[in-house]
Design a protein around this motif. Structure first.
Motif, PDB file in Angstrom:
ATOM      1  N   LYS A   1      18.452  34.672   8.560  1.00  0.00           N
ATOM      2  CA  LYS A   1      18.900  33.397   9.121  1.00  0.00           C
ATOM      3  C   LYS A   1      19.134  33.440  10.628  1.00  0.00           C
ATOM      4  CE  LYS A   1      22.749  32.153   7.188  1.00  0.00           C
ATOM      5  NZ  LYS A   1      23.788  31.737   6.234  1.00  0.00           N
ATOM      6  N   TYR A   2      19.646  34.566  11.089  1.00  0.00           N
ATOM      7  CA  TYR A   2      20.037  34.616  12.508  1.00  0.00           C
ATOM      8  C   TYR A   2      19.040  35.366  13.389  1.00  0.00           C
ATOM      9  CZ  TYR A   2      24.270  32.641  10.597  1.00  0.00           C
ATOM     10  OH  TYR A   2      25.147  31.816   9.946  1.00  0.00           O
TER      11      TYR A   2
ATOM     12  N   ASP B   1      19.241  43.718  12.537  1.00  0.00           N
ATOM     13  CA  ASP B   1      18.274  42.666  12.865  1.00  0.00           C
ATOM     14  C   ASP B   1      18.125  42.530  14.370  1.00  0.00           C
ATOM     15  OD1 ASP B   1      20.157  40.626  13.985  1.00  0.00           O
ATOM     16  OD2 ASP B   1      20.964  40.603  11.952  1.00  0.00           O
TER      17      ASP B   1
ATOM     18  N   ILE C   1      20.275  36.850  17.060  1.00  0.00           N
ATOM     19  CA  ILE C   1      21.041  36.296  18.186  1.00  0.00           C
ATOM     20  C   ILE C   1      22.295  37.095  18.542  1.00  0.00           C
ATOM     21  CG2 ILE C   1      20.253  33.933  17.823  1.00  0.00           C
ATOM     22  CD1 ILE C   1      22.804  33.346  16.309  1.00  0.00           C
ATOM     23  N   GLY C   2      22.726  37.988  17.622  1.00  0.00           N
ATOM     24  CA  GLY C   2      23.895  38.826  17.907  1.00  0.00           C
ATOM     25  C   GLY C   2      25.213  38.084  17.699  1.00  0.00           C
ATOM     26  N   ILE C   3      26.314  38.826  17.818  1.00  0.00           N
ATOM     27  CA  ILE C   3      27.643  38.249  17.545  1.00  0.00           C
ATOM     28  C   ILE C   3      28.606  38.681  18.657  1.00  0.00           C
ATOM     29  CG2 ILE C   3      29.525  38.124  15.852  1.00  0.00           C
ATOM     30  CD1 ILE C   3      27.418  39.195  13.794  1.00  0.00           C
TER      31      ILE C   3
ATOM     32  N   ILE D   1      34.533  37.110  11.462  1.00  0.00           N
ATOM     33  CA  ILE D   1      33.415  36.667  10.608  1.00  0.00           C
ATOM     34  C   ILE D   1      33.564  37.101   9.154  1.00  0.00           C
ATOM     35  CG2 ILE D   1      31.662  36.359  12.412  1.00  0.00           C
ATOM     36  CD1 ILE D   1      30.655  39.156  11.771  1.00  0.00           C
TER      37      ILE D   1
ATOM     38  N   HIS E   1      34.795  31.209   8.104  1.00  0.00           N
ATOM     39  CA  HIS E   1      34.615  31.349   9.558  1.00  0.00           C
ATOM     40  C   HIS E   1      33.127  31.300   9.880  1.00  0.00           C
ATOM     41  CE1 HIS E   1      35.660  32.521  13.667  1.00  0.00           C
ATOM     42  NE2 HIS E   1      34.464  33.081  13.634  1.00  0.00           N
TER      43      HIS E   1
ATOM     44  N   VAL F   1      30.361  30.652  13.225  1.00  0.00           N
ATOM     45  CA  VAL F   1      30.364  30.652  14.691  1.00  0.00           C
ATOM     46  C   VAL F   1      29.708  29.389  15.226  1.00  0.00           C
ATOM     47  CG1 VAL F   1      29.554  31.870  16.741  1.00  0.00           C
ATOM     48  CG2 VAL F   1      30.378  33.162  14.759  1.00  0.00           C
TER      49      VAL F   1
ATOM     50  N   GLY G   1      25.746  28.154   7.095  1.00  0.00           N
ATOM     51  CA  GLY G   1      26.287  28.098   5.741  1.00  0.00           C
ATOM     52  C   GLY G   1      27.757  27.770   5.824  1.00  0.00           C
TER      53      GLY G   1
ATOM     54  N   LEU H   1      31.013  31.894   3.874  1.00  0.00           N
ATOM     55  CA  LEU H   1      31.535  32.622   2.711  1.00  0.00           C
ATOM     56  C   LEU H   1      30.740  33.892   2.424  1.00  0.00           C
ATOM     57  CD1 LEU H   1      32.325  29.721   0.205  1.00  0.00           C
ATOM     58  CD2 LEU H   1      33.912  31.056   1.575  1.00  0.00           C
ATOM     59  N   GLY H   2      29.538  33.999   3.003  1.00  0.00           N
ATOM     60  CA  GLY H   2      28.662  35.138   2.699  1.00  0.00           C
ATOM     61  C   GLY H   2      29.298  36.480   3.021  1.00  0.00           C
ATOM     62  N   LEU H   3      29.847  36.616   4.226  1.00  0.00           N
ATOM     63  CA  LEU H   3      30.419  37.912   4.630  1.00  0.00           C
ATOM     64  C   LEU H   3      31.720  38.237   3.906  1.00  0.00           C
ATOM     65  CD1 LEU H   3      29.579  38.099   8.442  1.00  0.00           C
ATOM     66  CD2 LEU H   3      28.488  39.285   6.544  1.00  0.00           C
ATOM     67  N   PRO H   4      32.667  37.254   3.756  1.00  0.00           N
ATOM     68  CA  PRO H   4      33.858  37.607   2.971  1.00  0.00           C
ATOM     69  C   PRO H   4      33.521  38.032   1.550  1.00  0.00           C
ATOM     70  CG  PRO H   4      33.983  35.322   3.737  1.00  0.00           C
ATOM     71  CD  PRO H   4      32.805  35.937   4.399  1.00  0.00           C
TER      72      PRO H   4
ATOM     73  N   SER I   1      22.149  42.465  15.643  1.00  0.00           N
ATOM     74  CA  SER I   1      23.405  42.908  15.004  1.00  0.00           C
ATOM     75  C   SER I   1      23.066  43.970  13.967  1.00  0.00           C
ATOM     76  CB  SER I   1      24.090  41.774  14.253  1.00  0.00           C
ATOM     77  OG  SER I   1      24.103  40.601  14.995  1.00  0.00           O
TER      78      SER I   1
ATOM     79  N   PHE J   1      24.896  45.574  10.503  1.00  0.00           N
ATOM     80  CA  PHE J   1      25.994  45.636   9.531  1.00  0.00           C
ATOM     81  C   PHE J   1      25.873  46.960   8.792  1.00  0.00           C
ATOM     82  CE2 PHE J   1      28.092  41.530   9.581  1.00  0.00           C
ATOM     83  CZ  PHE J   1      27.212  40.785  10.362  1.00  0.00           C
TER      84      PHE J   1
END
Ligand code: ADP
Length: 425
Positions: free
Chosen positions: A305-306, A330, A333-335, A343, A348, A350, A367, A370-373, A401, A403
């Motif tokens: 997505k990003y 990936d 766009i980074g964070i 995040i 949350h 951005v 979205g 909720l994906g990361l939590p 980024s 993960f």
């Protein structure tokens, strides 16, 4: 003391506040007002006023309790703190003076008395009290503070219980709503899939591109709605600890292959290049296969997505002692550093939520946050951890980024282990 001295006036009654504020300002003082003792304490600390004038009965702390708090700080050792009250019994005076109040002014006040008294206290005046009464005042004050404290703790406990009840009701409502939505959605999804297989519709789709794209759009939207409802259901169950983990022997390599396959169409459409070598991942782990698939789906989904079209996604694994380390990297766009700590909190996001597209795999699709939590909750429930690295967010230069997930080879949870968001069982 000059007439332009700063006076902090703490009073919850608007009419009295206006009256005294005006009288003091007319006398040439700079007046700052607060409605509660706590706000008054904050203002006192930031403004360091020359005199503090406080009502005794305030909604949070009593005026003399406010004086005790401030008197504990060296910068207020000598600041005149004057109490303003409608009643002025000797007992009340003694308690207040014992608590650190410099003196009393009794309402109603006329303008010239107010002016004279303020001047008196600003010039160092103090109400006097003898040692015996001071001691009696201190004893009574201690008792009053303890009683007040007990009342406040009881009020807070009641308020906390009411909030917890409300929170539980909210979670139940969310779960019921999501359940109710999921059932018909599953049916609709099944019907559309059946419809797609109808020969008449298939030939229509072949003949007419508009029909084909309509059907595709319908399927995608239903899939998206289904996954949104699922996300809500899962996070809500995580919070109420109602998800049961099914720990079995798992093949992480196969789980990740399934995840990558799920995004294959998007990867092709968006011309993303992928580095993924299934053999790098252990085949003899223990964990919950469905939950782990969901966690990695969210990470890879975000990478898709990003990352703009034509970018690169890498999913890499390695063993470090008895821990598996999986990186999802990936070239997106980074964070930003300040967002990295939030995040993993639920809801949350951005980007501006209104700009999100409805697709889960389009660039910048967005979205509900909720994906990361969910991923973090699942990883931590397996006894692992997750973190992010990125040098910042820049949709033009795309710093990317990474993960990183650490998972123990053998999850110590039992078959009936419950899933929390902090892994704190
Ligand atoms: P969302 O559904 O909004 O993607 P997530 O919880 O998955 O929610 O992610 C939270 C936020 O973290 C996202 O809104 C996004 O801004 C940021 N984010 C997550 N993964 C990435 C990534 N790989 N690259 C850039 N930003 C990301």
């Amino acid at each position: 003391m000059s007439a332009s001295s700063v006076i902090l006036y703490i009073e919850d009654d608007p009419a009295s506040r206006k009256l005294i504020e005006r009288a003091l300002e007319t006398a040439g003082y700079t007046v700052v007002c607060a409605e509660t003792a706590l706000r008054g304490i904050d203002l006192a600390r930031s403004l360091l006023p020359d005199l503090i004038l406080t009502d005794i009965n305030l909604p949070d702390l009593q005026g003399h309790e406010l004086a005790s708090v401030l008197r504990n700080e060296e910068r207020f050792f000598h600041t005149p703190i004057v109490a303003l009250t409608g009643t002025n019994t000797e007992l009340q005076r003694d308690v207040a003076l014992a608590a650190g109040i410099s003196g009393y002014m009794t309402k109603p006040l006329n303008v010239s008395t107010l002016r004279d008294q303020v001047k008196y206290f600003l010039e160092g005046g103090r109400d006097s009290i003898d040692a015996e009464r001071l001691l009696a005042g201190k004893t009574r004050y201690t008792r009053e503070v303890v009683t007040h404290l007990e009342q406040r703790i009881r009020q807070l406990e009641d308020a906390n219980a009411a909030l917890q009840h409300l929170d539980q009701m909210k979670e139940t409502f969310i779960q019921i709503t999501a359940h109710e939505l999921r059932t018909p959605l599953t049916l609709v999804y099944g019907y559309v899939r059946l419809l797609e297989d109808f020969p008449t519709l298939q030939s229509l789709m072949r003949q007419d591109e508009a029909v084909s794209s309509l059907v595709k759009g319908l399927v995608e939207s239903i899939e998206r709605m289904h996954s949104v409802v699922n996300e809500i259901l899962i996070i809500s169950k995580m919070l109420t600890r109602e998800i049961t983990m099914n720990i079995t022997q798992i093949d992480l390599s196969m789980i990740l292959q399934r995840v990558m396959k799920g995004f294959q169409d998007a990867i092709n459409e968006r011309h993303l290049s992928v580095e993924f070598e299934a053999t790098q991942f252990p085949q003899n782990m223990r964990g919950d296969p469905e939950l782990l698939r969901l966690a990695f789906s969210n990470l890879v989904g975000n990478a898709v997505k990003y990352t703009p079209d034509g970018g690169n996604i890498a999913v890499m694994g390695e063993m470090i002692n008895s821990t598996v380390r999986i990186k999802v990297r990936d070239s997106g766009i980074g964070i930003d550093a300040e967002d990295q700590q939030f995040i993993f909190d639920k809801f949350h996001t951005v980007n501006d939520a209104e700009l999100h597209s409805s697709s889960k795999t389009a660039f910048g699709g967005g979205g509900m946050g909720l994906g990361l939590p969910i991923a973090k909750g699942i990883v931590e429930a397996h006894g692992g951890n997750i973190f992010v690295e990125s040098i910042g967010r820049d949709p033009l230069s795309c710093p990317g980024s990474t993960f990183t997930v650490h998972l123990p080879l053998v999850t110590t949870r039992t078959r009936t282990g419950r899933l929390g968001t902090q892994g704190d069982e």
